[in-house]
Design a protein around this motif. Structure first.
Motif, PDB file in Angstrom:
ATOM      1  N   LEU A   1       0.862  -1.181   0.000  1.00 16.18           N
ATOM      2  CA  LEU A   1       0.000   0.000   0.000  1.00 16.18           C
ATOM      3  C   LEU A   1       0.901   1.235   0.000  1.00 16.18           C
ATOM      4  O   LEU A   1       1.915   1.277   0.710  1.00 16.18           O
ATOM      5  CB  LEU A   1      -0.900  -0.004   1.237  1.00 16.18           C
TER       6      LEU A   1
ATOM      7  N   GLN B   1       0.883   4.171   1.340  1.00 20.93           N
ATOM      8  CA  GLN B   1       1.168   4.829   2.617  1.00 20.93           C
ATOM      9  C   GLN B   1       2.074   3.997   3.528  1.00 20.93           C
ATOM     10  O   GLN B   1       2.536   4.478   4.552  1.00 20.93           O
ATOM     11  CB  GLN B   1      -0.140   5.166   3.348  1.00 20.93           C
TER      12      GLN B   1
ATOM     13  N   HIS C   1     -12.014  -1.435   3.180  1.00 22.19           N
ATOM     14  CA  HIS C   1     -10.796  -1.668   2.416  1.00 22.19           C
ATOM     15  C   HIS C   1     -10.945  -1.170   0.979  1.00 22.19           C
ATOM     16  O   HIS C   1     -10.069  -0.484   0.438  1.00 22.19           O
ATOM     17  CB  HIS C   1     -10.447  -3.170   2.401  1.00 22.19           C
ATOM     18  N   LYS C   2     -12.073  -1.545   0.384  1.00 24.01           N
ATOM     19  CA  LYS C   2     -12.263  -1.210  -1.032  1.00 24.01           C
ATOM     20  C   LYS C   2     -12.425   0.284  -1.254  1.00 24.01           C
ATOM     21  O   LYS C   2     -11.916   0.847  -2.238  1.00 24.01           O
ATOM     22  CB  LYS C   2     -13.480  -1.954  -1.585  1.00 24.01           C
TER      23      LYS C   2
ATOM     24  N   TYR D   1      -8.807   1.674  -0.928  1.00 26.37           N
ATOM     25  CA  TYR D   1      -7.889   1.218  -1.980  1.00 26.37           C
ATOM     26  C   TYR D   1      -8.682   0.378  -2.986  1.00 26.37           C
ATOM     27  O   TYR D   1      -8.639  -0.863  -2.981  1.00 26.37           O
ATOM     28  CB  TYR D   1      -6.756   0.382  -1.379  1.00 26.37           C
TER      29      TYR D   1
ATOM     30  N   LYS E   1      -8.338  -0.390  -6.047  1.00 23.17           N
ATOM     31  CA  LYS E   1      -7.641  -1.193  -7.043  1.00 23.17           C
ATOM     32  C   LYS E   1      -7.042  -2.478  -6.460  1.00 23.17           C
ATOM     33  O   LYS E   1      -6.588  -3.346  -7.207  1.00 23.17           O
ATOM     34  CB  LYS E   1      -6.534  -0.362  -7.694  1.00 23.17           C
ATOM     35  N   THR E   2      -7.028  -2.592  -5.165  1.00 24.55           N
ATOM     36  CA  THR E   2      -6.457  -3.787  -4.520  1.00 24.55           C
ATOM     37  C   THR E   2      -7.481  -4.919  -4.504  1.00 24.55           C
ATOM     38  O   THR E   2      -8.666  -4.695  -4.241  1.00 24.55           O
ATOM     39  CB  THR E   2      -6.021  -3.468  -3.076  1.00 24.55           C
TER      40      THR E   2
ATOM     41  N   TRP F   1      -8.908  -7.245  -2.542  1.00 23.93           N
ATOM     42  CA  TRP F   1      -8.951  -7.501  -1.106  1.00 23.93           C
ATOM     43  C   TRP F   1      -9.390  -8.921  -0.769  1.00 23.93           C
ATOM     44  O   TRP F   1      -8.970  -9.477   0.244  1.00 23.93           O
ATOM     45  CB  TRP F   1      -9.853  -6.477  -0.418  1.00 23.93           C
TER      46      TRP F   1
END
Length: 447
Positions: free
Chosen positions: A52, A54, A215-216, A219, A221-222, A224
């Motif tokens: 990630l 960050q 989470h989505k 982020y 594009k991840t 999850w």
């Protein structure tokens, strides 16, 4: 008042503490807290490894220092978390704050908000508890089970050739062998243990309602779901349940408890049989100097170990039954009833361990009274009637069952002589008569 074995409310923390103390490493409040810390730390590390943005500045060489937080977890650490909980009134949030304090001490302040990132408390509970159960099974339950199974197998081997009068409905029946009757339990236990090994240790991980919402949105594009599966299965060694609600659906856990209950039931069946054999004088019991069997009757040596095992299995199975029936049922996306119930998960394991040890102790006291086995067989010659009538059927002799029924279902004593006299009245060849007379209660034991 400080807690000790004499003032503990539960006997598993009092009288029987020494028998179950190992389970405290998995099912105590301190153990649960430690497992929660374990999951939180490994989750943070997994986020770092997910790259990630960050967390790109996190020094991965610090991973070992982070893992030491749970690897070196102490009673003082657990108490510190309980102190935090007095303010938060939330046990998992207290763990999060504790870890944030540890991050401060490691000069990792800028990364603190990724502790418990996007999670609900059940992501921690529904991984920590299955992990603790899995470890307790592997480290405590399975070794104790295998020790007991090995003892039962040895008795089956040692007594394989001992002929024994069987009893169906409590009445004399076709003879068997003591070792074979014990081997029945061996096979039953092994079959249930094989089923036990097929049950996955399942865990939920997916946010407040299982959808990785937080989470989505942070982020998008991840992947999850792939992250959660990799984390649960590779980092924690558990099976990732997906999709779920806020909580794990507990179906696999229920299957585990049901199978443990069946194994217990087989042991209980064994306990009752050996208790009965002792009462029939098939076994004497080893006497230990100084022990008292009865406060009033000096002669008694009671089969108390089998009774103790039976009683503890009853309690264990009642709780396993409640756990397996209750846990898979939750209102809508989640209610709190699973939380309080799961705090008792160590209790049936403890009673099961007490039962296993008691059965093991009881088996170790048994002294075979071979003369009693032989006496019972000699006193029950009527049981060879089945063998005689079956051979007569083979020879197409008319109404053999009825003929033997007339002989054996009387109040007169049936013995070797009366059987032999009956055989002499049969209209069969001398070879068949010799074959029939060769059958005795001690050799008519099948395969």
């Amino acid at each position: 008042m400080s807690l000790n074995k004499l003032n503990a409310i539960s006997p598993i923390d009092g009288r029987y503490r020494g028998k179950v103390e190992k389970l405290a490493d998995y099912f105590s409040e301190e153990a649960l807290i430690k497992y929660r810390v374990h999951v939180e730390i490994e989750y943070f590390i997994a986020l770092c490894e997910a790259e990630l943005p960050q967390l790109s500045g996190f020094d991965n060489s610090k991973f070992d220092a982070l893992r030491k937080i749970y690897l070196d977890f102490s009673s003082e650490d657990a108490q510190a978390i309980k102190e935090i909980e007095k303010t938060t009134n939330h046990d998992v949030k207290a763990v999060e704050y504790f870890i944030k304090d540890k991050f401060d001490a490691l000069n990792l302040q800028e990364f603190k908000e990724f502790i418990h990132f996007g999670l609900t408390s059940q992501d921690i509970n529904n991984t920590a508890i299955p992990l603790s159960i899995k470890d307790a099974m592997n480290d405590v339950y399975v070794p104790q089970y295998l020790e007991l199974l090995s003892a039962i197998e040895k008795l089956a081997e040692d007594w394989a050739s001992i002929p024994m009068l069987a009893r169906t409905h409590g009445q004399p029946a076709s003879p068997t062998r003591l070792g074979k009757e014990i081997s029945v339990y061996v096979v039953r236990l092994k079959e249930q243990f094989n089923l036990l090994n097929d049950i996955p240790s399942a865990a939920k991980f997916g946010g407040a309602t299982g959808n990785y919402n937080a989470h989505k949105v942070a982020y998008p594009k991840t992947d999850w779901q792939a992250f959660g599966q990799k984390f649960v299965q590779e980092k924690l060694g558990l099976h990732h349940s997906f999709p779920t609600t806020q909580i794990e659906h507990y179906d696999h856990m229920a299957a585990l408890f049901d199978t443990l209950k069946r194994i217990n039931t087989i042991i209980l069946d064994l306990d009752r049989d050996f208790w009965t054999y002792v009462s029939m004088d098939y076994f004497k019991q080893k006497i230990k100097a100084g022990e008292v069997g009865s406060s009033a009757m000096p002669h008694k040596v009671n089969p108390i170990d089998f009774e103790n095992s039976e009683g503890n299995i009853g309690i264990a199975n009642a709780i396993f039954e409640h756990l397996s029936a209750k846990l898979p049922v939750s209102r809508l996306q989640r209610d709190l009833t699973d939380s309080t119930v799961l705090r008792n998960v160590g209790v049936p394991f403890a009673h099961t361990m007490i039962a296993f040890q008691s059965t093991l102790k009881g088996l170790g006291k048994l002294l075979l009274n071979k003369e009693k086995f032989e006496q019972d067989l000699e006193n029950n010659w009527a049981v060879v009637a089945e063998a005689i009538q079956t051979i007569l059927r083979r020879e197409a002799y008319p109404n053999p069952y009825e003929a033997l029924k007339g002989l054996t279902r009387t109040n007169e004593k049936i013995n070797q002589n009366s059987i032999a006299s009956f055989i002499d009245t049969l209209e069969v060849s001398e070879a068949i008569k010799a074959e029939l007379k060769a059958i005795t209660p001690s050799n008519y034991t099948g395969i």
